[in-house]
Design a protein around this motif. Structure first.
Motif, PDB file in Angstrom:
ATOM      1  N   ASP A  13      93.637  21.500 -25.966  1.00  0.00           N
ATOM      2  CA  ASP A  13      93.303  22.897 -25.716  1.00  0.00           C
ATOM      3  C   ASP A  13      93.860  23.381 -24.374  1.00  0.00           C
ATOM      4  OD1 ASP A  13      92.297  25.101 -26.976  1.00  0.00           O
ATOM      5  OD2 ASP A  13      90.315  24.978 -26.066  1.00  0.00           O
ATOM      6  N   LEU A  14      95.053  22.886 -24.027  1.00  0.00           N
ATOM      7  CA  LEU A  14      95.726  23.393 -22.835  1.00  0.00           C
ATOM      8  C   LEU A  14      96.489  24.654 -23.242  1.00  0.00           C
ATOM      9  CD1 LEU A  14      96.862  19.974 -21.370  1.00  0.00           C
ATOM     10  CD2 LEU A  14      94.882  21.340 -20.704  1.00  0.00           C
ATOM     11  N   GLY A  15      97.646  24.933 -22.690  1.00  0.00           N
ATOM     12  CA  GLY A  15      98.295  26.179 -23.058  1.00  0.00           C
ATOM     13  C   GLY A  15      99.719  26.285 -22.601  1.00  0.00           C
ATOM     14  N   VAL A  16     100.149  27.521 -22.360  1.00  0.00           N
ATOM     15  CA  VAL A  16     101.562  27.798 -22.151  1.00  0.00           C
ATOM     16  C   VAL A  16     102.073  27.213 -20.838  1.00  0.00           C
ATOM     17  CG1 VAL A  16     101.204  30.055 -21.066  1.00  0.00           C
ATOM     18  CG2 VAL A  16     103.286  29.623 -22.386  1.00  0.00           C
ATOM     19  N   LEU A  17     101.241  27.117 -19.814  1.00  0.00           N
ATOM     20  CA  LEU A  17     101.689  26.517 -18.554  1.00  0.00           C
ATOM     21  C   LEU A  17     102.099  25.058 -18.775  1.00  0.00           C
ATOM     22  CD1 LEU A  17      99.087  27.923 -15.999  1.00  0.00           C
ATOM     23  CD2 LEU A  17     101.557  28.345 -15.968  1.00  0.00           C
ATOM     24  N   VAL A  36     110.191  32.007 -14.250  1.00  0.00           N
ATOM     25  CA  VAL A  36     109.507  31.262 -15.320  1.00  0.00           C
ATOM     26  C   VAL A  36     108.043  31.053 -14.968  1.00  0.00           C
ATOM     27  CG1 VAL A  36     109.360  29.000 -16.453  1.00  0.00           C
ATOM     28  CG2 VAL A  36     111.578  30.124 -16.192  1.00  0.00           C
ATOM     29  N   THR A  37     107.764  30.688 -13.725  1.00  0.00           N
ATOM     30  CA  THR A  37     106.384  30.446 -13.308  1.00  0.00           C
ATOM     31  C   THR A  37     105.546  31.717 -13.424  1.00  0.00           C
ATOM     32  OG1 THR A  37     107.148  28.758 -11.751  1.00  0.00           O
ATOM     33  CG2 THR A  37     104.921  29.598 -11.435  1.00  0.00           C
ATOM     34  N   GLN A  38     106.092  32.829 -12.974  1.00  0.00           N
ATOM     35  CA  GLN A  38     105.351  34.088 -13.042  1.00  0.00           C
ATOM     36  C   GLN A  38     105.058  34.487 -14.487  1.00  0.00           C
ATOM     37  OE1 GLN A  38     107.367  37.657 -11.689  1.00  0.00           O
ATOM     38  NE2 GLN A  38     105.445  38.526 -10.943  1.00  0.00           N
ATOM     39  N   ALA A  39     106.064  34.401 -15.343  1.00  0.00           N
ATOM     40  CA  ALA A  39     105.880  34.779 -16.751  1.00  0.00           C
ATOM     41  C   ALA A  39     104.863  33.862 -17.433  1.00  0.00           C
ATOM     42  CB  ALA A  39     107.217  34.733 -17.481  1.00  0.00           C
ATOM     43  N   ALA A  40     104.972  32.555 -17.194  1.00  0.00           N
ATOM     44  CA  ALA A  40     104.051  31.604 -17.827  1.00  0.00           C
ATOM     45  C   ALA A  40     102.631  31.823 -17.341  1.00  0.00           C
ATOM     46  CB  ALA A  40     104.503  30.173 -17.540  1.00  0.00           C
ATOM     47  N   TRP A  41     102.469  32.081 -16.053  1.00  0.00           N
ATOM     48  CA  TRP A  41     101.128  32.300 -15.509  1.00  0.00           C
ATOM     49  C   TRP A  41     100.494  33.553 -16.102  1.00  0.00           C
ATOM     50  CZ3 TRP A  41      99.009  36.243 -12.527  1.00  0.00           C
ATOM     51  CH2 TRP A  41      97.710  35.997 -12.041  1.00  0.00           C
ATOM     52  N   ARG A  42     101.245  34.636 -16.159  1.00  0.00           N
ATOM     53  CA  ARG A  42     100.690  35.873 -16.710  1.00  0.00           C
ATOM     54  C   ARG A  42     100.318  35.693 -18.188  1.00  0.00           C
ATOM     55  NH1 ARG A  42     100.838  40.510 -13.760  1.00  0.00           N
ATOM     56  NH2 ARG A  42     100.617  41.746 -15.671  1.00  0.00           N
ATOM     57  N   LEU A  43     101.156  34.990 -18.917  1.00  0.00           N
ATOM     58  CA  LEU A  43     100.861  34.752 -20.327  1.00  0.00           C
ATOM     59  C   LEU A  43      99.607  33.892 -20.465  1.00  0.00           C
ATOM     60  CD1 LEU A  43     102.395  35.811 -22.788  1.00  0.00           C
ATOM     61  CD2 LEU A  43     103.526  33.603 -22.970  1.00  0.00           C
ATOM     62  N   THR A  66     105.325  41.144 -20.703  1.00  0.00           N
ATOM     63  CA  THR A  66     106.567  41.520 -21.382  1.00  0.00           C
ATOM     64  C   THR A  66     107.737  41.602 -20.414  1.00  0.00           C
ATOM     65  OG1 THR A  66     105.251  42.799 -22.955  1.00  0.00           O
ATOM     66  CG2 THR A  66     107.623  43.217 -22.908  1.00  0.00           C
ATOM     67  N   ALA A  67     107.570  42.337 -19.330  1.00  0.00           N
ATOM     68  CA  ALA A  67     108.663  42.497 -18.368  1.00  0.00           C
ATOM     69  C   ALA A  67     109.013  41.158 -17.719  1.00  0.00           C
ATOM     70  CB  ALA A  67     108.280  43.515 -17.299  1.00  0.00           C
ATOM     71  N   GLU A  68     108.005  40.375 -17.390  1.00  0.00           N
ATOM     72  CA  GLU A  68     108.242  39.091 -16.729  1.00  0.00           C
ATOM     73  C   GLU A  68     108.973  38.113 -17.646  1.00  0.00           C
ATOM     74  OE1 GLU A  68     105.236  41.274 -14.543  1.00  0.00           O
ATOM     75  OE2 GLU A  68     105.432  40.780 -16.677  1.00  0.00           O
ATOM     76  N   ILE A  69     108.653  38.145 -18.934  1.00  0.00           N
ATOM     77  CA  ILE A  69     109.328  37.252 -19.879  1.00  0.00           C
ATOM     78  C   ILE A  69     110.786  37.648 -20.038  1.00  0.00           C
ATOM     79  CG2 ILE A  69     109.446  36.614 -22.326  1.00  0.00           C
ATOM     80  CD1 ILE A  69     106.340  36.699 -22.272  1.00  0.00           C
ATOM     81  N   HIS A  70     111.069  38.947 -20.172  1.00  0.00           N
ATOM     82  CA  HIS A  70     112.463  39.383 -20.252  1.00  0.00           C
ATOM     83  C   HIS A  70     113.208  39.045 -18.954  1.00  0.00           C
ATOM     84  CE1 HIS A  70     112.551  41.261 -24.135  1.00  0.00           C
ATOM     85  NE2 HIS A  70     111.506  42.006 -23.872  1.00  0.00           N
ATOM     86  N   THR A  71     112.525  39.165 -17.816  1.00  0.00           N
ATOM     87  CA  THR A  71     113.143  38.810 -16.536  1.00  0.00           C
ATOM     88  C   THR A  71     113.485  37.326 -16.498  1.00  0.00           C
ATOM     89  OG1 THR A  71     111.913  40.563 -15.395  1.00  0.00           O
ATOM     90  CG2 THR A  71     112.815  38.790 -14.029  1.00  0.00           C
ATOM     91  N   ALA A  72     112.560  36.484 -16.978  1.00  0.00           N
ATOM     92  CA  ALA A  72     112.813  35.041 -16.990  1.00  0.00           C
ATOM     93  C   ALA A  72     113.996  34.701 -17.889  1.00  0.00           C
ATOM     94  CB  ALA A  72     111.561  34.295 -17.452  1.00  0.00           C
ATOM     95  N   LYS A  73     114.054  35.313 -19.069  1.00  0.00           N
ATOM     96  CA  LYS A  73     115.174  35.021 -19.981  1.00  0.00           C
ATOM     97  C   LYS A  73     116.482  35.573 -19.419  1.00  0.00           C
ATOM     98  CE  LYS A  73     117.020  33.360 -23.769  1.00  0.00           C
ATOM     99  NZ  LYS A  73     118.437  33.568 -23.488  1.00  0.00           N
TER     100      LYS A  73
END
Length: 367
Positions: A65-69, A286-293, A300-307
């Protein structure tokens, strides 16, 4: 935002690295280079046996039961070893999506995938006008049956998968729904695609192929998948370019030209410094997007920024690795070519830099 890795992230990074370090040797990479496609079955089995596959999944499918991080931590380590396994597609996307949206029977399938007994994959790329939000595959209803028609391209590990998650437009509506399809079933034609880095990818045609609905029709499941697919690719790219930069830095410290270590030349040192900045920028994104998720915040913006960073910075670091290595950089017997090809694959998978800049532009225009 807390940049400190969780204890689970550190443990999974260490465990994944230990497994890969024992099995993904230079000889093994050369062996995979000469195989028809790159799928490291012994590594996949070992990741299952050590619990890496199930670790970051929900308890309902045998996980912790961990997650995206934690999932991105695993992918980053797999990227460092250019590991030829479908963790992103089968576990972070396939099994996790079924655990979240699926029926009890589909959750059982997710549990088998988490144990390494089955392989799942997801068909997210479109064969024209790259836009997964408008699938050209469509679903019709025939009594109690759902039937798929259309095509998908660039489906990773489809030849190894027992089920494929396919987004499709529901006929008679504007809804997009997620369906589960048996690649060996009637009405499904799987054709291997030729990919430069030999990643197993396929083109799939559906002709009234029976399919199971996953969750309810609507954009929720597809958006959920796309966010994690883009983030997962960026995390894998982070590990790949981190290790590529380490390799080229080691080479620059050892290689001599004109009586000097080539790392002492200003032009080489500047390219390595630029590469370091690129890698740190990608790590931050990547860290910012994963943390927010992970915090259930809009990412959304952070994930597009990471990609975008994965594509743009990944391109520069990959080319730096080849250029500084000189002639051996294009030698297929040298390990650096594995990192170059992997970085190029991650760069363009599910949209390159321009695609994600456009997506960011659209978000800014709406905001």
């Amino acid at each position: 935002m807390d940049f400190t890795p969780t204890e689970a992230q550190q443990d999974l990074t260490r465990l994944t690295g230990e497994v890969c370090g024992k099995l993904v040797t230079a000889d093994r990479l050369r062996e995979l280079d000469h195989a028809p496609t790159r799928f490291d079955e012994p590594l996949w089995k070992s990741l299952a046996e050590t619990g890496v596959l199930a670790s970051a999944l929900p308890e309902a499918v045998g996980g912790s039961d961990l997650g995206v991080l934690e999932q991105t931590a695993i992918l980053r380590e797999l990227g460092r070893y250019v590991a030829a396994v479908p963790y992103l597609w089968s576990i972070m996307l396939g099994a996790a999506a079924l655990a979240r949206f699926g029926s009890p029977e589909q959750i059982e399938l997710a549990a088998k995938a988490a144990a390494g007994e089955e392989i799942l994959t997801v068909a997210l790329a479109e064969e024209r006008n790259w836009d997964p939000a408008r699938p050209v595959t469509f679903a019709t209803t025939d009594g109690d049956r759902r039937l798929l028609n259309g095509a998908k391209t660039g489906v990773p590990f489809a030849a190894h998968a027992t089920r494929i998650l396919v987004p499709a437009t529901v006929s008679g509506s504007d809804h997009v729904a997620l369906f589960l399809v048996d690649p060996a079933g009637p009405g499904v034609r799987v054709t291997d695609a030729l990919v430069v880095d030999k990643t197993p990818e396929s083109e799939i045609e559906f002709d009234s192929a029976p399919a199971e609905l996953v969750g309810e029709p609507g954009a929720g499941a597809l958006t959920w998948l796309l966010d994690r697919a883009w983030l997962g690719l960026a995390a894998q790219q982070l590990g790949t370019v981190e290790r590529a930069l380490e390799l080229v830095a080691d080479y620059a410290r050892e290689r001599e030209q004109f009586g000097r270590k080539i790392g002492s030349f200003q032009a080489v040192a500047q390219r390595l410094a630029d590469g370091y900045i690129d890698v740190q920028g990608l790590r931050l994104a990547v860290t910012q997007a994963a943390w927010r998720l992970s915090e259930n915040l809009d990412a959304t913006a952070e994930i597009h920024t990471a990609k975008f960073w994965a594509a743009d910075a990944g391109h520069r670091v990959a080319h730096t690795a080849v250029h500084v290595h000189g002639g051996v950089g294009i030698d297929r017997d040298h390990i650096v070519h594995n990192y170059f090809l992997a970085a190029k694959h991650h760069e363009f998978a599910l949209g390159g830099a321009t695609d994600h800049l456009r997506a960011l532009g659209a978000l800014l225009a709406r905001g």
